[in-house]
Design a protein around this motif. Structure first.
Motif, PDB file in Angstrom:
ATOM      1  N   TYR A 294       1.011   1.777  10.032  1.00 57.69           N
ATOM      2  CA  TYR A 294       0.270   2.910   9.470  1.00 57.69           C
ATOM      3  C   TYR A 294      -1.053   2.469   8.843  1.00 57.69           C
ATOM      4  CZ  TYR A 294       4.828   5.237   9.732  1.00 57.69           C
ATOM      5  OH  TYR A 294       6.023   5.750  10.157  1.00 57.69           O
ATOM      6  N   LEU A 295      -1.134   1.216   8.431  1.00 55.44           N
ATOM      7  CA  LEU A 295      -2.283   0.711   7.682  1.00 55.44           C
ATOM      8  C   LEU A 295      -3.280  -0.036   8.568  1.00 55.44           C
ATOM      9  CD1 LEU A 295      -3.451   0.405   4.800  1.00 55.44           C
ATOM     10  CD2 LEU A 295      -2.104  -1.679   4.589  1.00 55.44           C
TER      11      LEU A 295
ATOM     12  N   ASP B 259       0.535   3.621   1.881  1.00 59.78           N
ATOM     13  CA  ASP B 259       0.703   3.957   3.296  1.00 59.78           C
ATOM     14  C   ASP B 259       1.967   3.337   3.887  1.00 59.78           C
ATOM     15  OD1 ASP B 259      -1.712   5.357   3.271  1.00 59.78           O
ATOM     16  OD2 ASP B 259      -2.872   3.630   3.950  1.00 59.78           O
TER      17      ASP B 259
ATOM     18  N   SER C  28       0.840  -1.192   0.000  1.00 58.45           N
ATOM     19  CA  SER C  28       0.000   0.000   0.000  1.00 58.45           C
ATOM     20  C   SER C  28       0.881   1.250   0.000  1.00 58.45           C
ATOM     21  CB  SER C  28      -0.869  -0.004   1.264  1.00 58.45           C
ATOM     22  OG  SER C  28      -1.488   1.238   1.447  1.00 58.45           O
TER      23      SER C  28
END
Length: 148
Positions: free
Chosen positions: A63-64, A30, A28
């Motif tokens: 973060y995800l 992110d 991702s």
């Protein structure tokens, strides 16, 4: 299960349950600033995996994933797909080709275009399952489990 068939990776805590199956979709955006992203993103995108073992239960920030990630061992898992009946032989090695079909409302469409397999994949037929008697195109198909 042996060490050659498993891979150590990080998955979201919600997925970190033995036996849980998932498809890894790739990195991702992110993840760009994360120091441990190499461990999370060491699987092949678009493939189906099963959590075989949770390593130590330590939760790492992410973060995800809102609840963080955990270290697990995963293995690829067979994918259920439809193939032509004449090719459905247990133990046979085939190059997977999706059944050409535009009947997206058919109950079997997801098996004709299964998530976790790509056109041209070299697979082994692990198990021959059911006949697909209601193919809207009249094709002679069987559901099978395919292993990469």
């Amino acid at each position: 299960m042996n060490n050659e068939s498993t891979k150590v990776t990080l998955v979201g805590c919600r997925l970190a349950k033995e036996g849980q199956e998932f498809i890894y979709w790739g990195e991702s955006p992110d993840c760009s600033g994360c120091k441990i992203k190499g461990t999370c993103n060491n699987l092949e995108a678009g493939r189906k995996y099963r959590v075989e073992k949770i390593r130590n239960g330590t939760v790492h920030g992410c973060y995800l994933h809102d609840q963080g990630v955990m270290v697990v061992e995963v293995s690829r898992t067979p994918v259920v797909a439809t193939i032509e009946s004449k090719k459905a032989v247990p133990g046979a090695k085939i190059n997977f080709e999706p059944i050409k079909c535009s009947e997206i409302n058919c109950e079997f469409y997801g098996y004709c275009y299964p998530k976790g397999l790509k056109s041209g994949d070299k697979c082994t037929i692990v198990n021959v399952m059911d006949d697909v008697d209601e193919c809207l195109r009249g094709k002679s198909l069987k559901k099978v489990e395919l292993s990469l």
